[in-house]
Write a protein that holds these residues in place. Sequence first.
Motif, PDB file in Angstrom:
ATOM      1  N   HIS A 117       0.685  -1.166  -0.157  1.00  0.00           N
ATOM      2  CA  HIS A 117      -0.020  -0.055   0.081  1.00  0.00           C
ATOM      3  C   HIS A 117       0.862   1.266  -0.031  1.00  0.00           C
ATOM      4  CE1 HIS A 117      -2.760  -2.928   1.328  1.00  0.00           C
ATOM      5  NE2 HIS A 117      -3.885  -2.020   0.892  1.00  0.00           N
ATOM      6  N   CYS A 118       0.525   2.286  -0.673  1.00  0.00           N
ATOM      7  CA  CYS A 118       1.149   3.412  -0.953  1.00  0.00           C
ATOM      8  C   CYS A 118       1.354   4.309   0.427  1.00  0.00           C
ATOM      9  CB  CYS A 118       0.356   4.503  -1.774  1.00  0.00           C
ATOM     10  SG  CYS A 118       1.037   6.103  -1.863  1.00  0.00           S
ATOM     11  N   CYS A 149      -1.014   7.852   0.504  1.00  0.00           N
ATOM     12  CA  CYS A 149      -2.338   7.732   0.359  1.00  0.00           C
ATOM     13  C   CYS A 149      -2.981   6.840   1.030  1.00  0.00           C
ATOM     14  CB  CYS A 149      -2.861   8.271  -0.692  1.00  0.00           C
ATOM     15  SG  CYS A 149      -2.783   6.831  -2.109  1.00  0.00           S
ATOM     16  N   GLU A 154      -3.551   3.871  -0.736  1.00  0.00           N
ATOM     17  CA  GLU A 154      -3.938   3.108  -1.831  1.00  0.00           C
ATOM     18  C   GLU A 154      -3.244   1.813  -2.061  1.00  0.00           C
ATOM     19  OE1 GLU A 154      -7.179   2.555  -4.746  1.00  0.00           O
ATOM     20  OE2 GLU A 154      -6.882   4.305  -3.190  1.00  0.00           O
ATOM     21  N   CYS A 197       2.261   4.832  -4.846  1.00  0.00           N
ATOM     22  CA  CYS A 197       1.230   4.329  -5.915  1.00  0.00           C
ATOM     23  C   CYS A 197       1.628   5.330  -7.116  1.00  0.00           C
ATOM     24  CB  CYS A 197      -0.261   4.426  -5.667  1.00  0.00           C
ATOM     25  SG  CYS A 197      -0.743   6.176  -5.281  1.00  0.00           S
ATOM     26  N   THR A 255      -0.030   7.554  -8.736  1.00  0.00           N
ATOM     27  CA  THR A 255      -0.569   8.771  -8.778  1.00  0.00           C
ATOM     28  C   THR A 255       0.169   9.845  -7.938  1.00  0.00           C
ATOM     29  OG1 THR A 255      -2.948   8.008  -8.746  1.00  0.00           O
ATOM     30  CG2 THR A 255      -2.562  10.328  -7.894  1.00  0.00           C
ATOM     31  N   CYS A 256       0.436   9.173  -6.475  1.00  0.00           N
ATOM     32  CA  CYS A 256       1.719   9.914  -5.752  1.00  0.00           C
ATOM     33  C   CYS A 256       2.954   9.920  -6.296  1.00  0.00           C
ATOM     34  CB  CYS A 256       1.460   9.131  -4.370  1.00  0.00           C
ATOM     35  SG  CYS A 256       0.058   9.235  -3.406  1.00  0.00           S
TER      36      CYS A 256
END
Length: 87
Positions: free
Chosen positions: A38-39, A42, A44, A60, A62-63
Amino acid sequence: MATGWAGDGAVQDQIDATVSDAVKRARRQLRQGPGLTHCEECGEAIPEARRQAVAGVRLCVTCQEAHDQERQASLYNRRGSKDSQLR
């Protein structure tokens, strides 16, 4: 090119050694291991394919993209001086 007492290939040997040291240093700084599930930013879930493709992944997509954009923005020289850009 006159090099004094140095051998014919001494300059190239020094260049090769410098490049080799830089590559070794960069490889040591790469993350290793399975990475996180998991990130850490965030929370996720990080897809299995990404964890297999990127060793030691911690963010992740996006991050990671946001992190890369922040880093790229901080490398931009806002002063606009040609001298400072050439250094």
